[in-house]
Structures are given as structure tokens and as C-alpha cells.
Design a protein around this motif. Sequence first.
Motif, PDB file in Angstrom:
ATOM      1  N   ARG A 172      54.461 -34.313 -15.622  1.00  0.00           N
ATOM      2  CA  ARG A 172      54.216 -35.687 -15.174  1.00  0.00           C
ATOM      3  C   ARG A 172      52.714 -35.955 -15.052  1.00  0.00           C
ATOM      4  N   LEU A 173      51.975 -34.953 -14.569  1.00  0.00           N
ATOM      5  CA  LEU A 173      50.527 -35.119 -14.475  1.00  0.00           C
ATOM      6  C   LEU A 173      49.917 -35.285 -15.863  1.00  0.00           C
ATOM      7  N   LEU A 174      50.408 -34.499 -16.823  1.00  0.00           N
ATOM      8  CA  LEU A 174      49.930 -34.637 -18.201  1.00  0.00           C
ATOM      9  C   LEU A 174      50.243 -36.026 -18.745  1.00  0.00           C
ATOM     10  N   HIS A 175      51.443 -36.543 -18.405  1.00  0.00           N
ATOM     11  CA  HIS A 175      51.822 -37.881 -18.843  1.00  0.00           C
ATOM     12  C   HIS A 175      50.846 -38.935 -18.310  1.00  0.00           C
ATOM     13  N   LEU A 176      50.359 -38.745 -17.082  1.00  0.00           N
ATOM     14  CA  LEU A 176      49.405 -39.691 -16.511  1.00  0.00           C
ATOM     15  C   LEU A 176      48.016 -39.530 -17.118  1.00  0.00           C
ATOM     16  N   TRP A 177      47.693 -38.328 -17.543  1.00  0.00           N
ATOM     17  CA  TRP A 177      46.365 -38.093 -18.112  1.00  0.00           C
ATOM     18  C   TRP A 177      46.209 -38.652 -19.530  1.00  0.00           C
ATOM     19  N   VAL A 178      47.320 -38.734 -20.267  1.00  0.00           N
ATOM     20  CA  VAL A 178      47.238 -39.113 -21.691  1.00  0.00           C
ATOM     21  C   VAL A 178      46.474 -40.425 -21.896  1.00  0.00           C
ATOM     22  N   PRO A 179      46.746 -41.505 -21.132  1.00  0.00           N
ATOM     23  CA  PRO A 179      45.981 -42.744 -21.371  1.00  0.00           C
ATOM     24  C   PRO A 179      44.488 -42.580 -21.102  1.00  0.00           C
ATOM     25  N   MET A 180      44.131 -41.614 -20.257  1.00  0.00           N
ATOM     26  CA  MET A 180      42.721 -41.425 -19.927  1.00  0.00           C
ATOM     27  C   MET A 180      41.921 -40.864 -21.097  1.00  0.00           C
ATOM     28  N   PHE A 181      42.615 -40.233 -22.043  1.00  0.00           N
ATOM     29  CA  PHE A 181      41.913 -39.765 -23.236  1.00  0.00           C
ATOM     30  C   PHE A 181      41.354 -40.958 -24.013  1.00  0.00           C
ATOM     31  N   LEU A 182      42.139 -42.044 -24.077  1.00  0.00           N
ATOM     32  CA  LEU A 182      41.672 -43.267 -24.736  1.00  0.00           C
ATOM     33  C   LEU A 182      40.475 -43.852 -23.987  1.00  0.00           C
ATOM     34  N   VAL A 183      40.555 -43.848 -22.658  1.00  0.00           N
ATOM     35  CA  VAL A 183      39.450 -44.373 -21.858  1.00  0.00           C
ATOM     36  C   VAL A 183      38.202 -43.519 -22.055  1.00  0.00           C
ATOM     37  N   SER A 184      38.367 -42.200 -22.056  1.00  0.00           N
ATOM     38  CA  SER A 184      37.218 -41.301 -22.245  1.00  0.00           C
ATOM     39  C   SER A 184      36.550 -41.546 -23.592  1.00  0.00           C
TER      40      SER A 184
ATOM     41  N   PRO B 228      34.391 -50.663 -19.152  1.00  0.00           N
ATOM     42  CA  PRO B 228      35.474 -49.672 -19.009  1.00  0.00           C
ATOM     43  C   PRO B 228      36.859 -50.308 -18.966  1.00  0.00           C
ATOM     44  N   TRP B 229      36.916 -51.625 -18.750  1.00  0.00           N
ATOM     45  CA  TRP B 229      38.196 -52.310 -18.670  1.00  0.00           C
ATOM     46  C   TRP B 229      38.755 -52.685 -20.046  1.00  0.00           C
ATOM     47  N   ALA B 230      37.990 -52.498 -21.103  1.00  0.00           N
ATOM     48  CA  ALA B 230      38.421 -52.929 -22.439  1.00  0.00           C
ATOM     49  C   ALA B 230      39.727 -52.269 -22.900  1.00  0.00           C
ATOM     50  N   PRO B 231      39.944 -50.953 -22.664  1.00  0.00           N
ATOM     51  CA  PRO B 231      41.225 -50.365 -23.097  1.00  0.00           C
ATOM     52  C   PRO B 231      42.439 -51.047 -22.479  1.00  0.00           C
ATOM     53  N   ALA B 232      42.321 -51.504 -21.225  1.00  0.00           N
ATOM     54  CA  ALA B 232      43.453 -52.188 -20.590  1.00  0.00           C
ATOM     55  C   ALA B 232      43.777 -53.496 -21.305  1.00  0.00           C
ATOM     56  N   VAL B 233      42.741 -54.185 -21.820  1.00  0.00           N
ATOM     57  CA  VAL B 233      42.966 -55.414 -22.584  1.00  0.00           C
ATOM     58  C   VAL B 233      43.625 -55.095 -23.918  1.00  0.00           C
ATOM     59  N   PHE B 234      43.208 -54.002 -24.524  1.00  0.00           N
ATOM     60  CA  PHE B 234      43.768 -53.607 -25.819  1.00  0.00           C
ATOM     61  C   PHE B 234      45.253 -53.278 -25.710  1.00  0.00           C
ATOM     62  N   LEU B 235      45.712 -52.843 -24.528  1.00  0.00           N
ATOM     63  CA  LEU B 235      47.116 -52.466 -24.361  1.00  0.00           C
ATOM     64  C   LEU B 235      48.060 -53.666 -24.450  1.00  0.00           C
ATOM     65  N   VAL B 236      47.573 -54.886 -24.213  1.00  0.00           N
ATOM     66  CA  VAL B 236      48.444 -56.064 -24.239  1.00  0.00           C
ATOM     67  C   VAL B 236      49.031 -56.291 -25.631  1.00  0.00           C
ATOM     68  N   PRO B 237      48.201 -56.446 -26.698  1.00  0.00           N
ATOM     69  CA  PRO B 237      48.822 -56.611 -28.019  1.00  0.00           C
ATOM     70  C   PRO B 237      49.554 -55.357 -28.480  1.00  0.00           C
ATOM     71  N   LEU B 238      49.092 -54.188 -28.025  1.00  0.00           N
ATOM     72  CA  LEU B 238      49.774 -52.952 -28.418  1.00  0.00           C
ATOM     73  C   LEU B 238      51.203 -52.927 -27.889  1.00  0.00           C
ATOM     74  N   GLY B 239      51.375 -53.348 -26.641  1.00  0.00           N
ATOM     75  CA  GLY B 239      52.707 -53.331 -26.060  1.00  0.00           C
ATOM     76  C   GLY B 239      53.670 -54.314 -26.678  1.00  0.00           C
ATOM     77  N   LEU B 240      53.168 -55.323 -27.382  1.00  0.00           N
ATOM     78  CA  LEU B 240      54.043 -56.307 -28.025  1.00  0.00           C
ATOM     79  C   LEU B 240      54.641 -55.790 -29.325  1.00  0.00           C
ATOM     80  N   ILE B 241      54.170 -54.646 -29.800  1.00  0.00           N
ATOM     81  CA  ILE B 241      54.736 -54.047 -31.021  1.00  0.00           C
ATOM     82  C   ILE B 241      56.061 -53.377 -30.652  1.00  0.00           C
ATOM     83  N   PRO B 242      57.171 -53.742 -31.305  1.00  0.00           N
ATOM     84  CA  PRO B 242      58.483 -53.204 -30.898  1.00  0.00           C
ATOM     85  C   PRO B 242      58.547 -51.680 -30.880  1.00  0.00           C
ATOM     86  N   ALA B 243      57.917 -51.014 -31.856  1.00  0.00           N
ATOM     87  CA  ALA B 243      58.037 -49.554 -31.955  1.00  0.00           C
ATOM     88  C   ALA B 243      57.346 -48.835 -30.801  1.00  0.00           C
ATOM     89  N   VAL B 244      56.422 -49.495 -30.124  1.00  0.00           N
ATOM     90  CA  VAL B 244      55.713 -48.844 -29.014  1.00  0.00           C
ATOM     91  C   VAL B 244      56.683 -48.476 -27.905  1.00  0.00           C
TER      92      VAL B 244
END
Length: 385
Positions: free
Chosen positions: A16-28, A38-54
Motif C-alpha cells: 500500500r505504501l508503494l501504491h502511494l509512492w507511485v504518483p510521486m515518481f511523476l512529481v519528482s 509543483p502543482w502541474a502534475p495534479a492538473v495533468f491528471l484531470v484529462p488523464l482520468g477522462l480516458i476510459p482505459a485509465v
Amino acid sequence: MGRYLRPLLRGTTYTRLLHLWVPMFLVSFWMFIDPSRPWAPAVFLVPLGLIPAVRTGEGAQARLLLVPADAQPGFSVAPSATWRDRLRTVVWLEARMALGAAAMFACVWLPTLVYDLVMRAGGRSSAEVPLLSGTATGWWLALLVPLPLIALYGVVVGLGELATVVARGLLGPSAAERLAALEERTEQLLERNRIARELHDSIGHALTVAVVQAGAARTAGDPSFTDHALAAIEETGRSALTDLERVLGVLREPRRPASGRPTLSEAHRLLDSARASGAQIDAKVTGPVEAVPGLVSREGYRILQEALTNVLRHAGAVPVAVRVDVGGGLLRLEVRNPLTAITPGGPGSGSGLRGMRERAALLGGRASTGPAAGEWRIRAELPLS
């Protein structure tokens, strides 16, 4: 004490800790590109989440890392089918990013705080943690070392549990998926009931014929009759083995078609088998039986089979009137035999009669059983369309 330390011994805590760390690799990675935003990755997640396969990928990750040992994880791995599913995925990605940031902050700064306290307790000044920048050194700081460790334990375990709860709420099956799962489960139960009826009717008929034939052969004292009875038992047994192999094939391959099941055009097998068991069969067939739709014809065959089985089991070798009529949009079946005081096969459980009524009801028809005018009558009406 051991109960509180048990989460540290479970692999799920660390997955579970690894699962939480994974998004931080993108931030790093992003911090090397533009650390001023530093907030830009959070904005990028909005269109990403609209993709059905995600949604499929997030559900698979949640199953693998959040509840790796759970047989029913409660996460959907289907692509987003509606805008509601897409929005739930976006909210989950943002929540995962926030929880990951909290976990990463705690995993970096709390161990650093422990190190700084140990250094200051040993008399060495350190400026690693801004929180302690103005604190004097002294041995008494060693007493504070367990506090960051306890906080780290709480953050690692608590955020993992929180991430699992949030994931189940946002990545769980939608209403449409739950309905589809319920329909599939219902289909499985109906299929199991159908297979149970198939086994009851087919194997029950074969065993009843074999028992009646064997009993008649044992008491007849006629070698030719015995040979005839043994031949009938052999033929019935072969037929039962064929039916058993077909039903077992359906169990092994659920999508196998039911076309191999016998139809009313093969009803002569049932009548010959009953005659060989001593029953006096008076059969009359009217109408185009061969034109009856496959499903109706197969269920009609099973109803007729169970009706004859009941006669042999509970009345013995008695006169039996069999009527099969096709016309007026209906398939009509009737089996009549005189009531007797003896029951050669012993009392039954009623599952055969119940099975006939279930078969008729599933096709939108009806079946009735019971005594009338000194006879036992079984009647069924099945619509042809």
C-alpha cells in the motif's frame, strides 16, 4: 503490544505504501522540469482520468497493491463506460496524489527528525530539520525519538487503510456493473438448477428402468426374458452415460451449446424403455412434433422422461396413456396411469414433479400433477414461441 506491531509484519502494509509512492515518481520527474509549478502534475491528471482505459489500470493496481490477498477486492477493472465513471476516476487520481504527497512527506521528514534528535541528544548541533533549528542540544532529546517513529507508523498504516477505503468508493463497480454482475450470477444459478434437473431426469430415469428390469428378470425365471431385460438395462445405461458426459461437458465448458440434448423426435427411446420395463404404453402423437422449436422440444422430452420415470418408480408395470399434441401455438403433453397401492421405488422427494413445473414455467407454460378419477395425471402446456 504485539497486536499493534502486527501491521508492520504484513506485506500489505508495504504494498500500500508503494501504491502511494507511485504518483510521486511523476512529481519528482516534473520537479526537474519546472520546480516553480509543483502543482502541474495534479492538473495533468484531470484529462488523464477522462480516458476510459485509465480506470482499468487504476483498478488493476488497486487489486495488486492495496488488497493483494483479497479474493473479492471490490475494484472494477472495466474501462469507464459513463461520464460518472470518468469523473470518479479523476477524483481518485487527485486523491491518490494528495495521499501520496502526505505519505512521501512523512517518510522523508519523520526519519530525518529522528536522526536530528539523535544527533542533538549526542551533543552535536544539526540544521537538518527547520522545526529544531533553534533547539539546544542535550541528552533529554533522546526521549523524544520514539514520537516521530510512532507518527511514521501511524501515517504509513493509516494512509494505506485510507487509500483502500477511498479506492473502494471511487474505483468500485458502478451501478451498471453491479447490475451486470447480478445478472451473471443469476444466470449461473439458473444454469446450475438446469444441470441439476438434467441429472435428476436423465440418471434418475436410467436407474429406475434398470432397477425395474433387474427386479423383473430376477423373479421371471425365463432366460429369454432375462436376456431381453439385460439388453434393455445395457441400452438405458449407455444412454445415461451419454447424457452424463454431455452434462459434465457443460460444467467444464459453460458456453457449450445445448444442441446435444435429446428432443421429442427421440421420444420413442423413452417409450421403448418403459415398455421393456413392463409398462403397457398407449402412445398417441398428433401434430408436427419435428417442427417444435429446439428449446421447447428438449424441455418437453425431459418432462415426458420424468413422467414415465415416476410411473415406473411409484406404480410399476401398469398401463400408461401418453398423449403428445402440437397445435394452436402449444405443445401439450399428458401422461396418465392408474393409481396403485404399492410404490415399487418407495416414496419420492417430489423434486421430479417440482422440476417439471419449473421447466414449464421457465418457458412461460404450466404443468400440473395429481390424482383425478382414479388416475395419476401429469399435464404440461408449453408455448411454441
